[in-house]
Design an enzyme around this catalytic site. Sequence first.
Site, mmCIF file in Angstrom:
data_model
loop_
_atom_site.group_PDB
_atom_site.id
_atom_site.type_symbol
_atom_site.label_atom_id
_atom_site.label_comp_id
_atom_site.label_asym_id
_atom_site.label_seq_id
_atom_site.Cartn_x
_atom_site.Cartn_y
_atom_site.Cartn_z
ATOM 1 N N GLU A 149 -2.286 26.808 -50.401
ATOM 2 C CA GLU A 149 -2.569 26.761 -48.938
ATOM 3 C C GLU A 149 -1.782 25.692 -48.314
ATOM 4 O OE1 GLU A 149 -4.944 26.203 -51.224
ATOM 5 O OE2 GLU A 149 -6.408 25.101 -50.448
ATOM 6 N N CYS A 382 -28.318 8.457 -33.209
ATOM 7 C CA CYS A 382 -28.266 9.897 -33.093
ATOM 8 C C CYS A 382 -29.760 10.337 -33.532
ATOM 9 C CB CYS A 382 -27.016 10.631 -33.453
ATOM 10 S SG CYS A 382 -26.671 12.054 -32.614
ATOM 11 N N GLY A 384 -31.107 9.642 -36.104
ATOM 12 C CA GLY A 384 -32.085 8.484 -36.158
ATOM 13 C C GLY A 384 -32.691 8.113 -35.093
ATOM 14 N N HIS A 516 -22.834 7.908 -31.239
ATOM 15 C CA HIS A 516 -22.300 7.068 -32.485
ATOM 16 C C HIS A 516 -21.396 5.966 -32.345
ATOM 17 C CE1 HIS A 516 -23.692 10.621 -35.122
ATOM 18 N NE2 HIS A 516 -23.588 11.105 -33.840
ATOM 19 N N GLU A 518 -20.639 3.747 -34.282
ATOM 20 C CA GLU A 518 -19.638 3.518 -35.385
ATOM 21 C C GLU A 518 -18.386 3.938 -35.337
ATOM 22 O OE1 GLU A 518 -22.066 5.569 -35.511
ATOM 23 O OE2 GLU A 518 -21.872 7.668 -36.464
HETATM 24 N N1 GLN Z 1 -29.635 16.908 -35.441
HETATM 25 C C1 GLN Z 1 -29.498 16.307 -34.026
HETATM 26 C C2 GLN Z 1 -28.909 17.095 -32.883
HETATM 27 O O1 GLN Z 1 -28.406 18.110 -33.113
HETATM 28 C C3 GLN Z 1 -28.744 15.172 -34.075
HETATM 29 C C4 GLN Z 1 -27.360 14.957 -34.478
HETATM 30 C C5 GLN Z 1 -26.614 13.847 -35.005
HETATM 31 O O2 GLN Z 1 -27.354 13.186 -35.787
HETATM 32 N N2 GLN Z 1 -25.580 13.705 -35.109
HETATM 33 O O3 GLN Z 1 -29.188 16.620 -31.735
#
Ligand code: GLN
Length: 544
Positions: A149, A382, A384, A516, A518
């Site tokens: 590929e 998120c 979490g 996020h 991070e």
């Molecule tokens: N599952 C959750 C959502 O879709 C959190 C997604 C995540 O942690 N990136 O909102």
Amino acid sequence: MIRYIFITGGVVSSLGKGIASAAMGSLLQARGYKVRLRKLDPYLNVDPGTMSPRQHGEVFVTDDGAETDLDLGHYERFTGVSARQSDNITTGRIYQSIIEKERRGDFLGATIQVIPHVTDAIKEFVLSDPGDDVDFVLCEIGGTVGDIEGLPFFEAIRQLGQELGPERTCFIHLTLLPYIPAAGEMKTKPTQHSVKELRSIGIQPQILLCRCDRPIPETEKGKIASFCNVRPSSVIEARDVGHIYDVPAAYHAEGLDTEVLWHFRIDDAPKPDLTRWNEIAHTIHNPDGEVCVGLVGKYTDVPDAYKSVSEALVHGGLANKVRVKVRMIDSEQFDDEHHPLDILEGVHGVILPGGFGERGAHGKMRAARFARERKLPCFGICYGMQLSVIETARHMAGIKAASTTEFGPTDEPVVGLIEEWTKGNEKITRDENTDKGGTMRLGAYPAILRQGSKVAEIYGTSEISERHRHRYEVNRGYIEKMEAAGVVFSGMSPDGMLPEIIELKDHPWFIGVQFHPELKSRPFDPHPLFASFIEAAKVQSRLV
Ligand code: GLN
């Protein structure tokens, strides 16, 4: 004049082509040049958004909302240049756009072929939208030479080499020099074969970056040079180093940037300023102590699944001059109510990363509760954050049935799709056949921080912008009840509709963020939340 550097890999995968490309970008940057890094991925997925972290590691999200390869995270961390949607392309995306054009009749009856249509699209991508005043565009080709590929990509860059000429293109090949203990020798044959494979498709690399675990004897360098048709000084030793942030200085010491400049006949380049990398390396190798953070997640056996989080923790350590040891803890084991949590006893902070689905989610909630009750620093990212909200709703605000509609219908959608909070989740039917790509809130969004809150103090500002990747949102209909129980909604979307950050009033450091952070942390510019979290973990480490 923009110059193009193409980085290919041979012999085996996982040689660290992404880090090598990123480090090379940082070296050119240290010499005062403006760089742009791009990744060309030969797989058929349109983007990595739908790929399992188990197969492909984390999905890196850019400010402009693209779900991209994790190598773009390395590029950003090493150069500080924010990647864009236009920095990652896949075979899938190229075919998608060609087929769309074909269906529209744009090709006027022509037969659509890999050469020239696919290769032209690849070349167009490489040359498009380079950004302002960029001196070098570095393009990493995913996979290894010889992959079926990958062929159109190699053909496209070969053509670019012809069209732009050697003064504007440079081919760098990353290979492996294995040491065979029984023979007591380092072997050059795999490298010779890999270069032979490249040359058979018309690409003569100018520089070889040779991964090895010990010094390459001069005789072997000479052998590689003559068999592979490169000059001996272009055989660069890329020996294993103690830490990835040692790589730029190590490559410079081996002459990589000097060779690249020689190849382009640039003889007036300033000497590189490596102060930033030397300082980082010094702190990494001479920490003032160590803290241990427990990362409670579902993919703890796949280190790349939490790459940016792990790196941001290292950066938080740099800000506090401590080494951060990350204990990967499988959240699924905690799903069983009777499974003890004692593995969390010895950690100085708990991090609950993003995730999807119900598996492991109950375990993350138990870990959040443990950290909350033990006053252990806890950082929810998120999913979490969403799970911390559910945990506190259940056990602090007394909303026993609190849940997320991600688990299925619930009477108390503390977390849900926006339409679910407004219409009642039982009325929502989801079409399982819809496109699974890009159905999330993706990319940078602003948030307003509450004055006097912990996060406002940490950020030192009242308005922030962070990157998102999620479908579900915390339901603002529960804010009043939860605030009365001690959960502070300290960050909201500018229109006040979406909760972005929560923190706990009576806790030394418990923060959950819908985004996020991070993804925006850099070794030379640690993200404030990670710096503050590690600072809290450091305080905790002195208490125990
Ligand atoms: N599952 C959750 C959502 O879709 C959190 C997604 C995540 O942690 N990136 O909102």
